[in-house]
Design an enzyme around this catalytic site. Structure first.
Site, mmCIF file in Angstrom:
data_model
loop_
_atom_site.group_PDB
_atom_site.id
_atom_site.type_symbol
_atom_site.label_atom_id
_atom_site.label_comp_id
_atom_site.label_asym_id
_atom_site.label_seq_id
_atom_site.Cartn_x
_atom_site.Cartn_y
_atom_site.Cartn_z
ATOM 1 N N GLU A 213 0.829 -1.213 0.000
ATOM 2 C CA GLU A 213 0.000 0.000 0.000
ATOM 3 C C GLU A 213 0.861 1.259 0.000
ATOM 4 O O GLU A 213 1.803 1.368 0.762
ATOM 5 C CB GLU A 213 -0.909 -0.013 1.236
ATOM 6 C CG GLU A 213 -1.854 1.165 1.322
ATOM 7 C CD GLU A 213 -2.676 1.150 2.608
ATOM 8 O OE1 GLU A 213 -3.738 1.785 2.627
ATOM 9 O OE2 GLU A 213 -2.256 0.500 3.585
ATOM 10 N N LYS B 35 -9.466 2.733 -2.737
ATOM 11 C CA LYS B 35 -9.780 2.122 -1.444
ATOM 12 C C LYS B 35 -11.158 2.584 -0.979
ATOM 13 O O LYS B 35 -11.456 3.780 -0.950
ATOM 14 C CB LYS B 35 -8.703 2.510 -0.430
ATOM 15 C CG LYS B 35 -8.827 1.839 0.926
ATOM 16 C CD LYS B 35 -7.609 2.207 1.787
ATOM 17 C CE LYS B 35 -7.635 1.530 3.137
ATOM 18 N NZ LYS B 35 -6.418 1.866 3.923
ATOM 19 N N CYS C 41 -5.814 -2.914 2.091
ATOM 20 C CA CYS C 41 -5.568 -2.851 3.535
ATOM 21 C C CYS C 41 -6.851 -2.984 4.363
ATOM 22 O O CYS C 41 -7.413 -4.061 4.468
ATOM 23 C CB CYS C 41 -4.796 -1.591 3.884
ATOM 24 S SG CYS C 41 -4.003 -1.663 5.515
#
Length: 288
Positions: free
Chosen positions: A51, A125, A162
């Site tokens: 990430e 994300k 994540c």
């Protein structure tokens, strides 16, 4: 048998965080080049980084300095570099970067380049944490990417990032959209959620009959020192078994070949997609 050779790169920060973001970016991009070459030499077909791979994990702060770390996608310097490397090595490359889409609007993004260097698209994300040590809403706007699946030269892949991994709905949406392999670039430290690292993603792989490739950075990052990024990147198969795993402390290129035929085999044996009952799940999407 349909095979895919996957490469995952986990790496610690190579510079002092007092430097300007552009200098950190250039140093981290440069540090990845030898491992990208090693991946090419080993025949890696799909490569993914951690990430925001070419910056520190700056979210323990709420310092506007780090807005300068954001780049355009795919026009920015990092994407342009990786696009050329993808074409040179005939390698699909997933590039997780901090993105600016317009002045003052920033996303935690993964860009995907095919093996001929063509830009296939990006994922933003979706789930953004906002707790001590992880003030991500200061830096990232929540994404609404509609769960894109990228039909690459070597197979159909999706990306989750994540904190997303704690939300099972996205794994299912990506699998339903056709993903055979889902990549999860992360920045996560030892502590409360570490035991989940080898629990949630194997469970999600089994629940959705797909491979999951999880990538995490290593080391500590001053001045924040929120904990040690514990690496342990791995590839888990559709039965929920980890097939290959990196160390918890070292910079590493993890290379592993998977058998994509297992996706069909497992889904035919475990008929979760046939037996799911979406008409009964409205509670999941009816808001408050």
């Amino acid at each position: 048998m349909q095979k895919m050779k996957i490469g995952l790169i986990q790496m610690g920060l190579k510079t002092n965080t007092d430097l300007e973001p552009a200098a950190i970016r250039d140093a981290m991009n440069e540090a990845h080049l030898p491992l990208i070459q090693q991946a090419a030499d080993q025949g890696v077909q799909v490569l993914c980084f951690q990430e925001v791979f070419n910056q520190p994990y700056f979210c323990p702060s709420q310092d506007a300095k780090w807005y300068a770390a954001a780049e355009q996608v795919p026009e920015g310097p990092t994407c342009q570099m990786m696009q050329k490397l993808a074409a040179e090595h005939r390698m699909v490359i997933i590039v997780p970067v901090y993105e600016e889409t317009e002045t003052g609007v920033y996303y935690n993004t993964a860009a995907v380049f095919d093996a001929d260097g063509s830009y296939l698209g990006k994922y933003h994300k979706t789930h953004i944490p906002q707790i001590a040590g992880f003030w991500e809403k200061f830096f990232f706007k929540p994404g609404k990417s509609n769960w894109p699946v990228f039909d690459t030269a070597y197979g159909k892949i999706g990306v989750y990032i994540c904190y997303d991994r704690h939300f099972p709905e996205g794994w299912r949406a990506l699998a339903l959209n056709g993903a055979e392999v889902i990549f999860n670039p992360s920045a996560t430290v030892a502590g409360l959620s570490q035991y989940l690292w080898e629990l949630e993603q194997p469970a999600s792989a089994a629940a959705n009959g797909c491979f999951i490739a999880a990538i995490n950075r290593v080391g500590t990052e001053a001045p924040w020192n929120i904990g040690e990024f514990y690496g342990s990147s791995y590839i888990v198969n559709p039965r929920g078994k980890i097939e290959a795993q990196a160390s918890d402390t070292e910079d590493e290129l993890l290379v592993h070949e998977i058998d994509l035929d297992m996706v069909r085999e497992v889904r035919n044996n475990w008929q979760f997609f046939r037996d799911r009952r979406p008409e009964t799940y409205t509670r999941l999407t009816d808001g408050e």
